[in-house]
Design a protein around this motif. Structure first.
Motif, PDB file in Angstrom:
ATOM      1  N   UNK A   1      -5.645 -15.786 -47.793  1.00 42.72           N
ATOM      2  CA  UNK A   1      -4.237 -16.013 -47.493  1.00 42.72           C
ATOM      3  C   UNK A   1      -3.975 -17.351 -46.834  1.00 42.72           C
ATOM      4  N   UNK A   2      -4.915 -17.812 -45.962  1.00 42.78           N
ATOM      5  CA  UNK A   2      -4.682 -19.121 -45.325  1.00 42.78           C
ATOM      6  C   UNK A   2      -5.432 -20.249 -46.021  1.00 42.78           C
ATOM      7  N   UNK A   3      -6.099 -19.932 -47.142  1.00 43.14           N
ATOM      8  CA  UNK A   3      -6.655 -20.992 -47.987  1.00 43.14           C
ATOM      9  C   UNK A   3      -8.032 -21.472 -47.595  1.00 43.14           C
ATOM     10  N   UNK A   4      -8.882 -20.598 -47.031  1.00 44.50           N
ATOM     11  CA  UNK A   4     -10.234 -21.006 -46.664  1.00 44.50           C
ATOM     12  C   UNK A   4     -11.042 -21.357 -47.913  1.00 44.50           C
ATOM     13  N   UNK A   5     -11.724 -22.478 -47.871  1.00 46.63           N
ATOM     14  CA  UNK A   5     -12.600 -22.902 -48.961  1.00 46.63           C
ATOM     15  C   UNK A   5     -13.963 -22.255 -48.746  1.00 46.63           C
ATOM     16  N   UNK A   6     -14.240 -21.199 -49.492  1.00 43.75           N
ATOM     17  CA  UNK A   6     -15.466 -20.438 -49.283  1.00 43.75           C
ATOM     18  C   UNK A   6     -16.714 -21.205 -49.721  1.00 43.75           C
ATOM     19  N   UNK A   7     -16.545 -22.311 -50.398  1.00 47.93           N
ATOM     20  CA  UNK A   7     -17.706 -23.064 -50.879  1.00 47.93           C
ATOM     21  C   UNK A   7     -18.368 -23.877 -49.775  1.00 47.93           C
ATOM     22  N   UNK A   8     -17.665 -24.148 -48.666  1.00 46.77           N
ATOM     23  CA  UNK A   8     -18.252 -25.026 -47.653  1.00 46.77           C
ATOM     24  C   UNK A   8     -19.046 -24.261 -46.602  1.00 46.77           C
ATOM     25  N   UNK A   9     -18.838 -22.964 -46.471  1.00 44.71           N
ATOM     26  CA  UNK A   9     -19.565 -22.209 -45.453  1.00 44.71           C
ATOM     27  C   UNK A   9     -20.930 -21.785 -45.984  1.00 44.71           C
ATOM     28  N   UNK A  10     -21.783 -21.310 -45.074  1.00 50.57           N
ATOM     29  CA  UNK A  10     -23.080 -20.793 -45.473  1.00 50.57           C
ATOM     30  C   UNK A  10     -22.924 -19.421 -46.118  1.00 50.57           C
ATOM     31  N   UNK A  11     -23.833 -19.099 -47.020  1.00 51.18           N
ATOM     32  CA  UNK A  11     -23.827 -17.788 -47.652  1.00 51.18           C
ATOM     33  C   UNK A  11     -24.312 -16.722 -46.676  1.00 51.18           C
ATOM     34  N   UNK A  12     -23.903 -15.500 -46.908  1.00 48.44           N
ATOM     35  CA  UNK A  12     -24.337 -14.386 -46.076  1.00 48.44           C
ATOM     36  C   UNK A  12     -23.596 -14.317 -44.752  1.00 48.44           C
ATOM     37  N   UNK A  13     -23.918 -13.286 -43.980  1.00 43.44           N
ATOM     38  CA  UNK A  13     -23.250 -13.057 -42.697  1.00 43.44           C
ATOM     39  C   UNK A  13     -24.253 -12.552 -41.683  1.00 43.44           C
ATOM     40  N   UNK A  14     -23.916 -12.682 -40.410  1.00 39.31           N
ATOM     41  CA  UNK A  14     -24.742 -12.173 -39.320  1.00 39.31           C
ATOM     42  C   UNK A  14     -23.895 -11.188 -38.523  1.00 39.31           C
ATOM     43  N   UNK A  15     -24.452 -10.001 -38.264  1.00 36.38           N
ATOM     44  CA  UNK A  15     -23.709  -8.949 -37.587  1.00 36.38           C
ATOM     45  C   UNK A  15     -24.378  -8.566 -36.267  1.00 36.38           C
ATOM     46  N   UNK A  16     -23.572  -8.063 -35.346  1.00 34.25           N
ATOM     47  CA  UNK A  16     -24.065  -7.409 -34.138  1.00 34.25           C
ATOM     48  C   UNK A  16     -24.067  -5.897 -34.380  1.00 34.25           C
ATOM     49  N   UNK A  17     -24.612  -5.148 -33.409  1.00 28.83           N
ATOM     50  CA  UNK A  17     -24.642  -3.694 -33.549  1.00 28.83           C
ATOM     51  C   UNK A  17     -23.280  -3.061 -33.293  1.00 28.83           C
ATOM     52  N   UNK A  18     -22.496  -3.687 -32.412  1.00 32.13           N
ATOM     53  CA  UNK A  18     -21.225  -3.100 -32.022  1.00 32.13           C
ATOM     54  C   UNK A  18     -20.325  -4.200 -31.484  1.00 32.13           C
ATOM     55  N   UNK A  19     -19.126  -3.834 -31.068  1.00 32.40           N
ATOM     56  CA  UNK A  19     -18.206  -4.742 -30.376  1.00 32.40           C
ATOM     57  C   UNK A  19     -17.869  -4.102 -29.038  1.00 32.40           C
ATOM     58  N   UNK A  20     -18.315  -4.722 -27.963  1.00 30.72           N
ATOM     59  CA  UNK A  20     -18.086  -4.194 -26.627  1.00 30.72           C
ATOM     60  C   UNK A  20     -17.004  -4.956 -25.874  1.00 30.72           C
ATOM     61  N   UNK A  21     -16.839  -6.239 -26.199  1.00 23.67           N
ATOM     62  CA  UNK A  21     -15.898  -7.098 -25.467  1.00 23.67           C
ATOM     63  C   UNK A  21     -15.126  -7.952 -26.451  1.00 23.67           C
ATOM     64  N   UNK A  22     -13.851  -8.113 -26.181  1.00 24.88           N
ATOM     65  CA  UNK A  22     -13.018  -9.074 -26.915  1.00 24.88           C
ATOM     66  C   UNK A  22     -12.729 -10.241 -25.982  1.00 24.88           C
ATOM     67  N   UNK A  23     -13.286 -11.411 -26.298  1.00 23.72           N
ATOM     68  CA  UNK A  23     -13.038 -12.616 -25.494  1.00 23.72           C
ATOM     69  C   UNK A  23     -11.806 -13.330 -26.039  1.00 23.72           C
ATOM     70  N   UNK A  24     -10.903 -13.677 -25.130  1.00 21.96           N
ATOM     71  CA  UNK A  24      -9.652 -14.340 -25.509  1.00 21.96           C
ATOM     72  C   UNK A  24      -9.781 -15.838 -25.217  1.00 21.96           C
ATOM     73  N   UNK A  25      -9.358 -16.663 -26.181  1.00 25.28           N
ATOM     74  CA  UNK A  25      -9.479 -18.117 -26.102  1.00 25.28           C
ATOM     75  C   UNK A  25      -8.139 -18.779 -26.426  1.00 25.28           C
ATOM     76  N   UNK A  26      -8.047 -20.061 -26.095  1.00 24.77           N
ATOM     77  CA  UNK A  26      -7.036 -20.914 -26.727  1.00 24.77           C
ATOM     78  C   UNK A  26      -7.792 -22.016 -27.464  1.00 24.77           C
ATOM     79  N   UNK A  27      -7.231 -22.483 -28.566  1.00 26.12           N
ATOM     80  CA  UNK A  27      -7.951 -23.438 -29.412  1.00 26.12           C
ATOM     81  C   UNK A  27      -7.896 -24.857 -28.870  1.00 26.12           C
ATOM     82  N   UNK A  28      -7.062 -25.136 -27.890  1.00 22.77           N
ATOM     83  CA  UNK A  28      -6.819 -26.453 -27.309  1.00 22.77           C
ATOM     84  C   UNK A  28      -6.564 -27.515 -28.385  1.00 22.77           C
TER      85      UNK A  28
END
Length: 574
Positions: free
Chosen positions: A386-413
């Motif tokens: 939807x936002x037009x990410x070019x999937x060709x530039x990223x690395x193939x595959x993904x890395x996962x954790x076991x769970x999600x315990x914390x949501x860290x909030x950021x600003x992009x500055x």
């Protein structure tokens, strides 16, 4: 004769009408051209400034000249003959090196005027974990935070080293050690540059000096005397360069408006090592396929990929009933401990065993009811497509954790000077900066929210999955990163953005049975606030500064986290 003339006129008119169609392609051709989203990155080396290298007045400074390459000399660049760009940042060679200096840029809007000087803020705390291959790889670099400047066609940048007697000598020594191996080569190159600078500029006096600006005034430093020991300045990292990012345009897709608000389908279960192969996780740039095809984007709504999942029809609005992500090693069948060879025949078990089994079933059912009770509605999410990410530039595959315990909030500055309609372009710019300039495997944050409250999928891998991101140095495992587009040090975030943070965290944390108002523990991977291996107590919804000594997510956004926790808990029915 009349018939002949009429026939001739008819043929001529037909040819005249057909001619414009041949010369000017129709709308179908124009649409085909718009389906290609082309972004680009221009990299400009930052060279030592000559004696006239400091900006003078408000005009375009052209006094940037190559010098002897001393690490303690102010560096900069001026470029007007560049391709249009919309986002900028400064990068350097080693990701572990720190920028003990002040980086500033100003840009010229396309067809407009020059902007004032603007700061490029630190970014080392929003990164992959220290021991991650993503940060230790050959492609990884250090860098400032990216800054959205809007469509521009000229730029001026400068990096001024710190001028303080109490500068971090350890970091300065590390920077000097980095450049020591190149000192001889730099000296030779400097001699050649001095000769050319003498011919092109004002003479030997300019070529043999450098300017170090302390902020309020300039101090001339002789080329032979420059260095941290004599000037009190910290050494700058090696390989400094300015990155100019053109985010490109979004690709036109069939049904893009409907597709933009549905999440990607589930992805394959990760292996024991946390990686999903390119063949199983979907190769970058793969064409859309039907819902349920592993690891590939789809224009439809997503659902769980387990054997009990049913196809979900394409709704006109996002689903409001999320389905928890089942752990790959969890079975929904309750075994009978009294007769493992025939669990359906408990007749030989004693009454006490039957009572225990019944109690276990009741407890399991109660747990299921409690988990279902604390679900929150799934918010509308703009997919990467939807936002037009070019999937060709990223690395193939993904890395996962076991769970999600914390949501860290950021600003992009990245600044607040963007329209909501430009948010997808800002996303594409940050994505390209993370991957192409900093050398990360993918977009760093798991989710991003704009000032109008629209939620965007960030790092690929599945919005319901525990995708390991690159957002909180030392705490990327078993967490997720939510970034609000903008800078909120002194500016208040919009009410829509804050509400969207609450909606997103309520839904995603609910999939992993987390209470937004609770606390939990994470093990630090190393940082400037907690040493590696430390067990740290954190809010389930935490600010970036809770895990790292940083200003992020900005003073004004951090103050809103209390209300975010309360709203998220209410949305979960707590």
């Amino acid at each position: 004769m009349r018939a002949y003339l009429a026939s001739s006129i008819g043929v001529a008119c037909t040819a005249a009408l057909a001619l414009p169609l041949a010369l000017y392609p129709g709308p179908a051709h124009a649409r085909a051209e718009r389906t290609v989203a082309v972004g680009s990155t221009q990299s400009l080396p930052l060279r030592p400034l000559g004696s006239r290298g400091s900006p003078v007045g408000g005009g375009l400074d052209r006094g940037v000249a190559a010098g002897r390459g001393d690490a303690a000399v102010e560096r900069g660049v001026t470029a007007s003959g560049v391709r249009p760009f919309s986002l900028v940042g400064v990068v350097w060679d080693r990701p572990a090196a720190e920028l003990h200096g002040r980086a500033q840029v100003r840009t010229r809007a396309v067809g407009g005027a020059w902007s004032p000087w603007r700061e490029l803020l630190p970014y080392g705390d929003e990164a992959p974990d220290p021991d991650s291959p993503e940060l230790r790889g050959a492609r990884a670099h250090g860098g400032t935070a990216p800054l959205w400047v809007g469509p521009s066609d000229a730029v001026q940048a400068r990096v001024r080293p710190e001028r303080s007697a109490t500068a971090d000598t350890g970091a300065a020594k590390a920077g000097a050690d980095e450049d020591a191996a190149k000192a001889g080569a730099d000296a030779d190159v400097a001699k050649a540059d001095v000769g050319s600078a003498t011919d092109a500029d004002a003479g030997p006096a300019d070529a043999g000096s450098a300017t170090a600006d302390a902020g309020s005034g300039a101090a001339d430093v002789r080329a032979g005397d420059a260095g941290p020991a004599d000037t009190g300045t910290a050494a700058l990292p090696s390989g400094l360069r300015l990155e100019l990012i053109d985010p490109g345009g979004p690709p036109a897709r069939p049904g893009s408006e409907r597709a933009a608000h549905h999440a990607l389908p589930e992805h394959p279960v990760p292996t024991a090592g946390g990686e999903v192969s390119a063949s199983g996780g979907g190769a970058p740039g793969a064409k859309p396929t039907a819902v349920g095809s592993p690891g590939r984007p789809s224009w439809g709504a997503s659902g769980p990929s387990g054997p009990s999942a049913k196809p979900t029809p394409r709704p006109s609005a996002p689903s409001t009933e999320p389905v928890p992500y089942p752990h790959p090693h969890t079975s929904t069948q309750q075994p009978n401990p009294t007769n493992p060879t025939n669990p359906t025949n408990p007749t030989t078990a004693p009454p006490s065993a039957l009572d225990a089994d019944a109690n276990a079933d009741a407890d399991a059912e109660a747990a299921k009811v409690a988990a279902a009770r604390y679900r929150a509605p799934r918010p509308s999410i703009v997919t990467r497509a939807g936002w037009g990410a070019d999937e060709k530039i990223r690395e193939a595959g993904h890395v996962y954790s076991k769970t999600v315990k914390v949501a860290f909030i950021h600003h992009t500055v990245t600044g607040n000077n963007y329209r909501c309609s430009q948010a997808p372009s800002v996303m594409r710019g940050i994505y390209r900066y993370h991957v192409k300039s900093l050398g990360w495997r993918d977009y760093g944050y798991n989710f991003t929210i704009d000032k109008c409250g629209k939620i965007y999928e960030g790092r690929s891998g599945g919005v319901t999955k525990a995708v390991r991101g690159a957002h909180t140095l030392g705490f990327n495992t078993n967490s997720m990163g939510v970034a609000v587009l903008g800078t909120f040090t002194s500016k208040k975030p919009s009410a829509k953005a804050v509400k969207a943070v609450a909606k997103l965290t309520a839904w995603k944390l609910g999939l992993f049975k987390r209470n937004p108002r609770g606390t939990t523990h994470l093990v630090s991977g190393g940082g400037n606030k907690y040493k590696k291996g430390a067990k740290v107590k954190l809010h389930v919804i935490a600010g970036h500064r809770d895990g790292f000594a940083t200003e992020c997510p900005g003073k004004r956004l951090y103050k809103k986290l209390g209300s975010v926790r309360k709203t998220a808990a209410r949305l979960q029915g707590r």
